[in-house]
Motif scaffolding. Structure first.
Motif, PDB file in Angstrom:
ATOM      1  N   CYS A 139       0.813  -1.217   0.000  1.00 60.28           N
ATOM      2  CA  CYS A 139       0.000   0.000   0.000  1.00 60.28           C
ATOM      3  C   CYS A 139       0.843   1.262   0.000  1.00 60.28           C
ATOM      4  O   CYS A 139       0.373   2.334   0.384  1.00 60.28           O
ATOM      5  N   VAL A 161      -6.748  -4.995  -3.091  1.00 60.44           N
ATOM      6  CA  VAL A 161      -5.499  -4.638  -2.431  1.00 60.44           C
ATOM      7  C   VAL A 161      -5.437  -5.208  -1.015  1.00 60.44           C
ATOM      8  O   VAL A 161      -6.461  -5.314  -0.326  1.00 60.44           O
ATOM      9  N   TYR A 162      -4.214  -5.559  -0.605  1.00 62.96           N
ATOM     10  CA  TYR A 162      -4.001  -6.014   0.762  1.00 62.96           C
ATOM     11  C   TYR A 162      -2.622  -5.553   1.228  1.00 62.96           C
ATOM     12  O   TYR A 162      -1.628  -5.616   0.494  1.00 62.96           O
ATOM     13  N   CYS A 163      -2.550  -5.072   2.462  1.00 66.31           N
ATOM     14  CA  CYS A 163      -1.309  -4.924   3.198  1.00 66.31           C
ATOM     15  C   CYS A 163      -1.637  -5.211   4.662  1.00 66.31           C
ATOM     16  O   CYS A 163      -2.811  -5.281   5.033  1.00 66.31           O
ATOM     17  N   HIS A 166      -4.563  -2.650   8.468  1.00 69.01           N
ATOM     18  CA  HIS A 166      -5.950  -2.551   8.000  1.00 69.01           C
ATOM     19  C   HIS A 166      -6.335  -1.124   7.624  1.00 69.01           C
ATOM     20  O   HIS A 166      -6.934  -0.882   6.569  1.00 69.01           O
ATOM     21  N   ARG A 168      -4.393   1.344   6.788  1.00 64.24           N
ATOM     22  CA  ARG A 168      -3.625   1.814   5.638  1.00 64.24           C
ATOM     23  C   ARG A 168      -4.199   1.286   4.331  1.00 64.24           C
ATOM     24  O   ARG A 168      -4.277   2.013   3.348  1.00 64.24           O
ATOM     25  N   ARG A 169      -4.594   0.019   4.309  1.00 62.65           N
ATOM     26  CA  ARG A 169      -5.151  -0.509   3.063  1.00 62.65           C
ATOM     27  C   ARG A 169      -6.510   0.109   2.753  1.00 62.65           C
ATOM     28  O   ARG A 169      -6.861   0.283   1.588  1.00 62.65           O
ATOM     29  N   VAL A 186     -10.833  -3.570  -0.835  1.00 61.40           N
ATOM     30  CA  VAL A 186      -9.948  -4.062   0.220  1.00 61.40           C
ATOM     31  C   VAL A 186     -10.161  -5.555   0.432  1.00 61.40           C
ATOM     32  O   VAL A 186     -11.302  -6.024   0.514  1.00 61.40           O
ATOM     33  N   THR A 204       5.915  -4.714  -1.844  1.00 56.95           N
ATOM     34  CA  THR A 204       6.063  -4.580  -0.397  1.00 56.95           C
ATOM     35  C   THR A 204       7.539  -4.394  -0.059  1.00 56.95           C
ATOM     36  O   THR A 204       8.411  -4.439  -0.947  1.00 56.95           O
TER      37      THR A 204
END
Length: 315
Positions: A139, A161-163, A166, A168-169, A186, A204
């Motif tokens: 992200c 999207v995923y990071c 929680h 932040r994504r 998300v 990442t």
């Protein structure tokens, strides 16, 4: 903060923490970098391997390059990541006609846009034409420019999207949905993104694998942007080994890194070669683009930005 300065009527343009979208759109960056890759294939883009000066646990990295007959220059950055938005990169571009400095770019955004444009080109020539879901792991700013690069060349039904953070994504998905032409959703896990993605961006900072090779679709295309060394990689070696097509933008860097690269010992084709051979380059099965940073492309892209910025400087 953005500053444009000029020491003399023909003096160098200086851009500090400049916003790239003030000077060009991502689709223009993709088109420009595509031209640089063509110059690379024709031997007019010089892109030697990077040089690193060790400074204890950290160091300075220098890349130099040139487009013959147009410009030459270098980029230097520190391997220690600064806190907040402090810049860590400096790009200097020289005019080839008289050796004068055309411009100086202080900040990271130039490199991020260059990398995003190269990623977009990889998506355009390597991913399945029927791709509908764009998956993004990460992200940060590199994830954002990779998204922009992919959208400059393809239309997706939605992005996922995923990071690990929680909030932040959620912020990333909200911002990208508002500023791009795709619905960014998300995901709750990395596995959800990977299993659904037709095109997968991995951007990442993880030094440990963020996915299992078994989660991937059989014909997925992957842009590997983050760490990719045997000492730490966001993707397991099995992902590269399973690829029917393994491509890098910088063959010189593949050779320089050698056994340090997580995909060492595997045959890497160059992105310039794949672009030249299109459309015959797309094979059945998975494809992986290994982003290493083609030296010279950031210098050439900076030259275009300086030319545009010069139009805004009073004579």
């Amino acid at each position: 903060m953005s500053r444009i300065g000029q020491s003399a009527p023909r003096g160098p343009i200086v851009l500090v923490n400049a916003s790239m979208d003030k000077f060009l759109h991502m689709w223009e960056a993709v088109a420009l970098v595509r031209g640089f890759l063509d110059s690379c294939h024709r031997g007019k883009l010089l892109s030697p391997p990077r040089f690193m000066l060790k400074l204890g646990e950290h160091g300075l990295v220098l890349t130099a390059g040139a487009v013959l007959g147009r410009c030459s220059g270098l980029r230097v950055y520190h391997t220690r990541t600064p806190q907040g938005d402090e810049p860590s990169q400096l790009t200097v571009v020289f005019n080839d006609d008289d050796g004068s400095i055309r411009g100086i770019f202080v900040g990271d955004e130039l490199g991020e846009w260059r990398t995003g444009a190269l990623g977009g080109i990889a998506v355009s020539v390597m991913s399945p034409p029927e791709a509908r879901v764009l998956g993004i792991l990460g992200c940060g700013r590199q994830a954002a420019t990779q998204l922009a690069g992919a959208l400059a060349v393809r239309t997706f039904e939605h992005a996922l999207v995923y990071c690990r953070d929680h909030d932040r994504r959620k912020r990333f998905a909200s911002k990208m949905s508002m500023t791009t032409d795709v619905d960014v959703r998300v995901a709750d896990t990395a596995k959800e993104v990977v299993e659904r993605a037709d095109v997968l961006v991995c951007a990442t900072s993880s030094l440990e694998p963020i996915l299992d090779e078994a989660w991937l679709k059989s014909d997925v295309h992957i842009n590997h942007i983050g760490p990719k060394l045997t000492s730490g990689s966001e993707l397991p070696r099995a992902v590269h080994a399973s690829a029917a097509l393994l491509v890098s933008d910088a063959p010189e860097e593949v050779a320089r890194l050698g056994s340090e690269l997580v995909s060492h010992g595997m045959a890497h084709r160059s992105l310039a070669e794949i672009l030249r051979d299109r459309p015959s380059s797309r094979l059945t099965g998975r494809s992986v683009y290994v982003s290493l940073g083609l030296a010279g492309t950031e210098v050439a892209l900076a030259r275009e930005v300086f030319d545009r910025a010069a139009q805004e400087v009073p004579s």
